[in-house]
Design a protein around this motif. Structure first.
Motif, PDB file in Angstrom:
ATOM      1  N   LEU A 507       3.599  -3.086   5.239  1.00  0.00           N
ATOM      2  CA  LEU A 507       2.949  -2.266   6.251  1.00  0.00           C
ATOM      3  C   LEU A 507       3.770  -2.309   7.536  1.00  0.00           C
ATOM      4  CD1 LEU A 507      -0.763  -3.472   5.870  1.00  0.00           C
ATOM      5  CD2 LEU A 507       0.305  -1.438   4.882  1.00  0.00           C
ATOM      6  N   PRO A 508       3.779  -1.247   8.294  1.00  0.00           N
ATOM      7  CA  PRO A 508       4.404  -1.318   9.616  1.00  0.00           C
ATOM      8  C   PRO A 508       3.686  -2.394  10.453  1.00  0.00           C
ATOM      9  CG  PRO A 508       3.814   0.959   9.045  1.00  0.00           C
ATOM     10  CD  PRO A 508       3.190   0.072   8.006  1.00  0.00           C
ATOM     11  N   LEU A 520      -5.163  -2.583  -0.788  1.00  0.00           N
ATOM     12  CA  LEU A 520      -3.802  -3.064  -0.563  1.00  0.00           C
ATOM     13  C   LEU A 520      -3.513  -4.131  -1.611  1.00  0.00           C
ATOM     14  CD1 LEU A 520      -3.849  -3.342   3.359  1.00  0.00           C
ATOM     15  CD2 LEU A 520      -3.176  -1.399   1.914  1.00  0.00           C
ATOM     16  N   GLU A 521      -2.211  -4.318  -1.932  1.00  0.00           N
ATOM     17  CA  GLU A 521      -1.843  -5.334  -2.934  1.00  0.00           C
ATOM     18  C   GLU A 521      -1.118  -6.464  -2.228  1.00  0.00           C
ATOM     19  OE1 GLU A 521       0.678  -3.279  -5.696  1.00  0.00           O
ATOM     20  OE2 GLU A 521      -1.001  -2.137  -6.541  1.00  0.00           O
ATOM     21  N   ASP A 522      -1.766  -7.595  -2.100  1.00  0.00           N
ATOM     22  CA  ASP A 522      -1.166  -8.734  -1.395  1.00  0.00           C
ATOM     23  C   ASP A 522      -0.598  -8.305  -0.041  1.00  0.00           C
ATOM     24  OD1 ASP A 522      -1.679 -10.288  -3.630  1.00  0.00           O
ATOM     25  OD2 ASP A 522       0.248  -9.727  -4.543  1.00  0.00           O
ATOM     26  N   GLY A 523      -1.363  -7.518   0.670  1.00  0.00           N
ATOM     27  CA  GLY A 523      -0.926  -7.093   2.002  1.00  0.00           C
ATOM     28  C   GLY A 523       0.100  -5.975   1.983  1.00  0.00           C
ATOM     29  N   LEU A 524       0.471  -5.492   0.772  1.00  0.00           N
ATOM     30  CA  LEU A 524       1.450  -4.398   0.690  1.00  0.00           C
ATOM     31  C   LEU A 524       0.719  -3.076   0.453  1.00  0.00           C
ATOM     32  CD1 LEU A 524       4.170  -6.048  -1.607  1.00  0.00           C
ATOM     33  CD2 LEU A 524       4.172  -5.863   0.895  1.00  0.00           C
ATOM     34  N   LEU A 525       1.407  -1.972   0.801  1.00  0.00           N
ATOM     35  CA  LEU A 525       0.828  -0.636   0.650  1.00  0.00           C
ATOM     36  C   LEU A 525       1.280  -0.052  -0.693  1.00  0.00           C
ATOM     37  CD1 LEU A 525      -0.784   1.599   2.173  1.00  0.00           C
ATOM     38  CD2 LEU A 525       1.418   2.426   3.052  1.00  0.00           C
ATOM     39  N   ALA A 530      -2.574   5.485   1.545  1.00  0.00           N
ATOM     40  CA  ALA A 530      -2.390   5.652   2.990  1.00  0.00           C
ATOM     41  C   ALA A 530      -3.207   4.605   3.735  1.00  0.00           C
ATOM     42  CB  ALA A 530      -2.843   7.045   3.421  1.00  0.00           C
ATOM     43  N   VAL A 531      -2.741   4.291   4.922  1.00  0.00           N
ATOM     44  CA  VAL A 531      -3.457   3.280   5.716  1.00  0.00           C
ATOM     45  C   VAL A 531      -3.469   3.686   7.186  1.00  0.00           C
ATOM     46  CG1 VAL A 531      -1.409   1.806   6.106  1.00  0.00           C
ATOM     47  CG2 VAL A 531      -3.673   0.767   6.051  1.00  0.00           C
TER      48      VAL A 531
END
Ligand code: BGC
Length: 535
Positions: A507-508, A520-525, A530-531
């Protein structure tokens, strides 16, 4: 809208710049009297759904008396309500009821044509060649020795010739079905009539008009033949601007910021933006965005071009993913390859992954809800409905189907009555048999099932619409988050990211996750997710 839900008088000058507008296709929204066709009583009974969704305004597709050859876009009387839908008094009550809830009301106006049952067209048929009555339309003798050939080679946008011959030998022009004769806007009666119609409805409290076929009213009077695909003599003619300037003066003469929204499918965005100069229309649908395939650089490009073209004239963009004319976007995004749309190519029968389409539709919802400008939500998209492609031929009603002899399945598949509750059709739509059959699989997609599910499309739309007003400035800045991530910021502190790559990405930088279109997957997008972030 203010926190208390009332229409604000202080924000009156800007509400339409960022409004979320919900499109109600009345026949398919909710049926209050059990005849299987949606109506105003049905809408009144479901206003809570719209208030809970958090929209700012409703756009009603045509509600006028009509033989319903084209779902009401064939108007027989511009100053009354179709009896299938209700009465004028009910419409006035509905406008007031919506206003009480802080919801504004936009109605459709159809100035390019009327129904063949409109009194002016009937009078024109009766009065015969050369009459003043015929001058309100485009009547012409035919070509060829006995006039048996149409006056020119224009094609109806619904298929076949744009001309129909009447018993006395003349032909009349119809860019749509033969039951929708085009008005002649060079005729003073037409101009005066529509100015009066605008006032009629403004006087009844409507907050604006969606203008049908807004680019098509004025024709080149020479009616020249065209090369295939060329619409120059009947689209985007210079004389239109003067019409909309006069309409704008009428709108501006009313209190409370009444708006004019154009439906224009123009190939050149800078041409479309010319209609949004300060003394013309307030906004126009962005169809370039709607037809854009699921492709990071093309989407980034269309957003950039849109914002630039609108900035040049000081107008807000209006984002739209679906409407009653196009294949629902869950289906479009669920197909491999191009997700474009044209009247001629609806791609029915092409394999669709609803799972993929839904994931992308969720991401696209967060994208449109967070772009600067206004946004339209077509009824049912908040439930994640898809195009119904298996409607039996005998039940299809769109004139496109008949006029192309079935080559084009038409637009019925995006107009199937909404599922509200219960586990079997008619899903609370009403007590009668819906005018188009609903799929059994919509049991899991009713408004009541989705309201109870925090992971549903409805919950995503509610949350998105709730947070939307706080997303920041009326402009965006692109953020570099890698070639396959669409990311931007809006000040102060809002960050958007959508991952188009096949791998999850980081994520940015952010302090808080506001909303995501999927887990989200382990904090990933993850892919196609979209987030919304707070920096
Ligand atoms: C409307 C269509 C309609 C056509 C003719 C449009 O673009 O959105 O539903 O069939 O105009 O009125």
């Amino acid at each position: 809208m203010t926190a208390s839900g009332q229409l604000s008088t202080t924000d009156g000058s800007t509400w339409w710049r960022s409004a979320a507008i919900y499109q109600v296709y009345i026949r398919s929204f909710a049926d209050g009297n059990g005849d299987g066709v949606g109506d105003l009583a049905g809408v009144r009974s479901r206003l809570d759904h719209l208030a809970d969704l958090g929209i700012d305004a409703i756009w009603f597709t045509p509600w006028y008396p009509s033989p319903m050859d084209d779902g009401g876009y064939d108007v027989a009387d511009f100053r009354d309500i179709e009896p299938l839908f209700g009465t004028l008094a009910e419409a006035e009550g509905l406008i007031a009821q919506a206003h009480e809830r802080g919801i504004r009301v936009i109605i459709d106006i159809v100035p390019n044509h009327c129904s063949d049952e409109h009194p002016w067209f009937r009078a024109a048929l009766e009065a015969g060649p050369g009459s003043v009555e015929r001058q309100r339309f485009w009547f012409r003798p035919g070509r060829g020795p006995d006039g048996a050939e149409p006056p020119n080679n224009w094609k109806s946008r619904f298929g076949g010739s744009a001309w129909t011959r009447v018993p006395d030998g003349e032909w009349y022009l119809h860019l749509y079905s033969s039951r929708q004769p085009d008005f002649n806007w060079d005729n003073a009666d037409i101009r005066a009539e529509f100015e009066d119609v605008l006032r009629f409805w403004f006087d009844r409290g409507v907050d604006g008009f969606r203008i049908d076929v807004a680019d098509g009213l004025v024709k080149d009077p020479a009616l020249p033949d065209v090369a295939d695909g060329d619409e120059t003599p009947f689209s985007d003619q210079e004389g239109l601007h003067e019409i909309y300037r006069s309409w704008r003066k009428i709108a501006d003469s009313y209190t409370g910021e009444r708006v004019l929204v154009g439906e224009m499918w123009l190939p050149d965005m800078s041409r479309a933006a010319r209609y949004l100069r300060r003394d013309e229309l307030h906004s126009a649908f962005n169809f370039d965005f709607l037809v854009c395939p699921w492709d990071v650089s093309r989407l980034r490009d269309v957003v950039t071009r849109t914002l630039r073209a609108h900035d040049d004239v000081g107008a807000p963009a209006a984002w739209v993913l679906s409407n009653h004319d196009v294949t629902r976007h869950v289906t479009r995004y669920g197909r491999a390859g191009d997700t474009g749309f044209s009247f001629a190519d609806r791609l029915h029968g092409t394999p669709v992954s609803l799972e993929l389409g839904t994931r992308r539709a969720r991401a696209a919802a967060l994208l449109t809800l967070s772009l600067p400008g206004g946004v339209y939500v077509y009824q049912g998209e908040e439930l994640g409905l898809w195009e119904v492609e298996d409607i039996p031929s005998a039940l299809r009603q769109d004139p496109v189907w008949a006029r192309t002899a079935g080559a084009d399945p038409g637009r019925d598949g995006c107009r199937v009555p909404l599922p509200w509750s219960g586990s079997a059709p008619p899903f609370g739509f009403g007590t009668g048999t819906p005018w188009l059959p609903q799929p059994d699989s919509w049991a899991a997609f009713t408004a009541s099932a989705e309201a109870a599910d925090p992971a549903s499309m409805l919950s995503l739309y509610r949350r998105g619409l709730q947070l939307r007003p706080s997303l920041g400035s009326a402009s965006l800045a692109w953020l570099d988050a890698g070639p396959e991530v669409l990311a931007f910021t809006r000040e102060p502190g809002f960050v958007f990211a959508l991952n188009f790559s096949a791998e999850a990405v980081s994520l940015p930088p952010h302090s808080e996750v506001l909303l995501a279109s999927g887990p989200l997957e382990d904090g990933l997008l993850p892919t196609d997710t979209a987030v919304w972030l707070r920096r």
